[in-house]
Each structure stands twice: as structure tokens, then as C-alpha cells.
Motif scaffolding. Structure first.
Motif, short mmCIF file in Angstrom:
data_model
loop_
_atom_site.label_atom_id
_atom_site.label_comp_id
_atom_site.label_asym_id
_atom_site.label_seq_id
_atom_site.Cartn_x
_atom_site.Cartn_y
_atom_site.Cartn_z
N GLY A 177 29.23 0.32 -12.88
CA GLY A 177 28.25 -0.53 -12.21
C GLY A 177 27.53 -1.46 -13.18
O GLY A 177 27.33 -2.64 -12.89
N ALA A 178 27.15 -0.93 -14.34
CA ALA A 178 26.45 -1.75 -15.35
C ALA A 178 27.36 -2.84 -15.87
O ALA A 178 26.95 -4.00 -16.02
N LEU A 179 28.59 -2.48 -16.14
CA LEU A 179 29.55 -3.46 -16.66
C LEU A 179 29.87 -4.52 -15.61
O LEU A 179 29.94 -5.71 -15.91
N ASP A 180 30.04 -4.09 -14.37
CA ASP A 180 30.33 -5.04 -13.30
C ASP A 180 29.15 -6.00 -13.09
O ASP A 180 29.36 -7.20 -12.89
N ALA A 181 27.93 -5.49 -13.16
CA ALA A 181 26.75 -6.36 -13.01
C ALA A 181 26.72 -7.40 -14.14
O ALA A 181 26.44 -8.58 -13.89
N GLN A 182 27.03 -6.97 -15.36
CA GLN A 182 27.05 -7.89 -16.49
C GLN A 182 28.16 -8.92 -16.31
O GLN A 182 27.98 -10.11 -16.60
N LEU A 183 29.28 -8.48 -15.83
CA LEU A 183 30.41 -9.38 -15.57
C LEU A 183 30.01 -10.46 -14.57
O LEU A 183 30.31 -11.64 -14.77
N GLN A 184 29.30 -10.08 -13.51
CA GLN A 184 28.87 -11.06 -12.52
C GLN A 184 27.90 -12.08 -13.14
O GLN A 184 27.96 -13.28 -12.82
N LEU A 185 27.00 -11.61 -14.01
CA LEU A 185 26.07 -12.53 -14.68
C LEU A 185 26.83 -13.55 -15.52
O LEU A 185 26.53 -14.75 -15.50
N HIS A 186 27.83 -13.08 -16.26
CA HIS A 186 28.59 -13.99 -17.11
C HIS A 186 29.47 -14.94 -16.29
O HIS A 186 29.65 -16.09 -16.67
N ARG A 187 29.96 -14.48 -15.18
CA ARG A 187 30.71 -15.39 -14.29
C ARG A 187 29.78 -16.49 -13.76
O ARG A 187 30.18 -17.65 -13.65
N GLY A 188 28.56 -16.11 -13.43
CA GLY A 188 27.58 -17.10 -12.97
C GLY A 188 27.26 -18.12 -14.06
O GLY A 188 27.16 -19.32 -13.80
N LEU A 189 27.08 -17.63 -15.29
CA LEU A 189 26.82 -18.55 -16.41
C LEU A 189 28.00 -19.49 -16.62
O LEU A 189 27.81 -20.69 -16.84
N LEU A 190 29.20 -18.94 -16.55
CA LEU A 190 30.39 -19.78 -16.73
C LEU A 190 30.45 -20.86 -15.65
O LEU A 190 30.72 -22.03 -15.95
N ASP A 191 30.18 -20.49 -14.41
CA ASP A 191 30.16 -21.49 -13.33
C ASP A 191 29.13 -22.57 -13.62
O ASP A 191 29.40 -23.77 -13.44
N ASN A 192 27.94 -22.16 -14.06
CA ASN A 192 26.88 -23.12 -14.38
C ASN A 192 27.32 -24.06 -15.50
O ASN A 192 27.13 -25.27 -15.42
N TYR A 193 27.90 -23.52 -16.56
CA TYR A 193 28.33 -24.35 -17.69
C TYR A 193 29.45 -25.29 -17.28
O TYR A 193 29.51 -26.44 -17.72
N ARG A 194 30.34 -24.82 -16.42
CA ARG A 194 31.42 -25.70 -15.95
C ARG A 194 30.87 -26.84 -15.10
O ARG A 194 31.35 -27.97 -15.17
N GLU A 195 29.85 -26.55 -14.29
CA GLU A 195 29.20 -27.62 -13.51
C GLU A 195 28.55 -28.64 -14.44
O GLU A 195 28.65 -29.85 -14.21
N GLN A 196 27.87 -28.15 -15.48
CA GLN A 196 27.27 -29.05 -16.46
C GLN A 196 28.35 -29.90 -17.12
O GLN A 196 28.19 -31.11 -17.32
#
Length: 183
Positions: free
Chosen positions: A113-132
Motif C-alpha cells: 500500500g505504501a509503495l503503491d501510494a508513492q507510485l501514484q504520487l510519482h505518476r501524478g508528478l510525471l503527468d504534471n511535468y509532461r504537461e509543462q
């Protein structure tokens, strides 16, 4: 590095208010540097007191005057001197990795669960950076040329997030394999 130089760098691009600066910060250097709103304002005041920034108050209808900061010649010289100095690589300071280091205290489900939550955070950051990145690529070619080096930092941020995601996905697979081995 200190917030001081991030602020000087962003104001070197374009003068702005504390609010403008915070927005610019979030859309540019936030993939490798963080600061709260309060830290940003404290640093603006400190830099102004040191004579590195000018501050022009602009009246606003129905609101307090807007303070717009810009670099002074002294501020520009300070920034240039800092940029010319060699920079030592920084060690990673990542609280999640400390938690992983002590992860043997968690059950497999808690760890998953902890790892999956961290994975989701990093996926969100990646999406944000790709939008930028898409905004950069759609911007005026003259701006792209002017900020080519700044754009390279965003591209490194994208690669770093991709690496985090690959690592976390691999670790989740390994956790699942270990779970199957024990069943």
C-alpha cells in the motif's frame, strides 16, 4: 543551493509579485526545488533589504498595493557570481526511502500500500511535468531558445520520475512474487 538563488533566477526571467513568483516557481523549478509561500515572501524581503531587489508598489482597485520585485544590478551580479561557481552534487533526501529502509516493520500488505501510494504520487508528478513540457514545446520558438537550458532541467525531472516509476513498479512485482512464494 538556497532559495535565495532560485528567487534571483526567477526574477531574472521577469519581474513579479510574490504571488507571480510562487506561480512561476510551481511551473518551473518545483521539479527540483521546493519552498512554501511563507519562505518565498521571507526571502523576497531579505533580498530587498540586502539591495539585491527593487520593489515597486502598484495600486490595485479594491486591493492592497501589489509589490512587484525586480533584480537590481547588485542582484544580477550576485546571481552571475553564484552561477559561475561549481556546484557539488546533492545527496537524495527522500523521506519515503528512509521508510522503505525500515520497511521490514510493515506487513506485505502495508508495504504494498505504501509503495503503491508513492507510485501514484510519482505518476501524478510525471503527468504534471509532461504537461509543462507540452506547453514549452508549443511556446514561441524565441522563448524556447532563450530558456533552452531551463527546459533541460524539466526534461531531467521527467526522466527522474520515469526512473522512480520503473523502480516502484518492479518492486511491486517482486513483492507480489514473494507473496506467492510464501503461499
Amino acid at each position: 543551493m538556497s532559495l535565495r538563488y532560485a528567487v534571483l533566477t526567477l526574477l531574472d526571467i521577469d519581474p513579479g509579485s510574490g504571488y507571480d513568483l510562487k506561480r512561476r516557481f510551481e511551473r518551473s523549478v518545483s521539479h527540483f526545488w521546493s519552498a512554501s509561500h511563507q519562505q518565498m515572501y521571507r526571502e523576497l524581503h531579505k533580498l530587498h533589504d540586502e539591495g539585491l531587489l527593487d520593489c515597486e508598489e502598484q495600486p490595485q482597485a479594491g486591493k492592497p498595493d501589489k509589490k512587484v520585485y525586480s533584480l537590481t544590478d547588485k542582484g544580477r551580479a550576485e546571481l552571475r557570481n553564484w552561477v559561475a561557481q561549481p556546484a557539488a552534487p546533492q545527496k537524495i533526501r527522500e523521506p519515503f526511502l528512509v521508510r522503505m529502509f525500515a520497511g521490514h516493520h510493515l506487513s506485505r500488505d502495508e508495504l504494498h500500500g505504501a509503495l503503491d501510494a508513492q507510485l501514484q504520487l510519482h505518476r501524478g508528478l510525471l503527468d504534471n511535468y509532461r504537461e509543462q513540457n507540452e506547453r514549452v514545446l508549443k511556446s514561441d520558438p524565441a522563448l524556447q531558445e532563450r530558456y533552452w537550458l531551463a527546459h533541460q532541467t524539466l526534461l531531467l525531472g521527467i526522466e527522474a520520475e520515469k526512473t522512480w516509476i520503473t523502480w516502484a513498479e518492479k518492486l511491486l512485482v517482486e513483492l507480489e512474487e514473494k507473496r506467492e512464494e510464501t503461499n
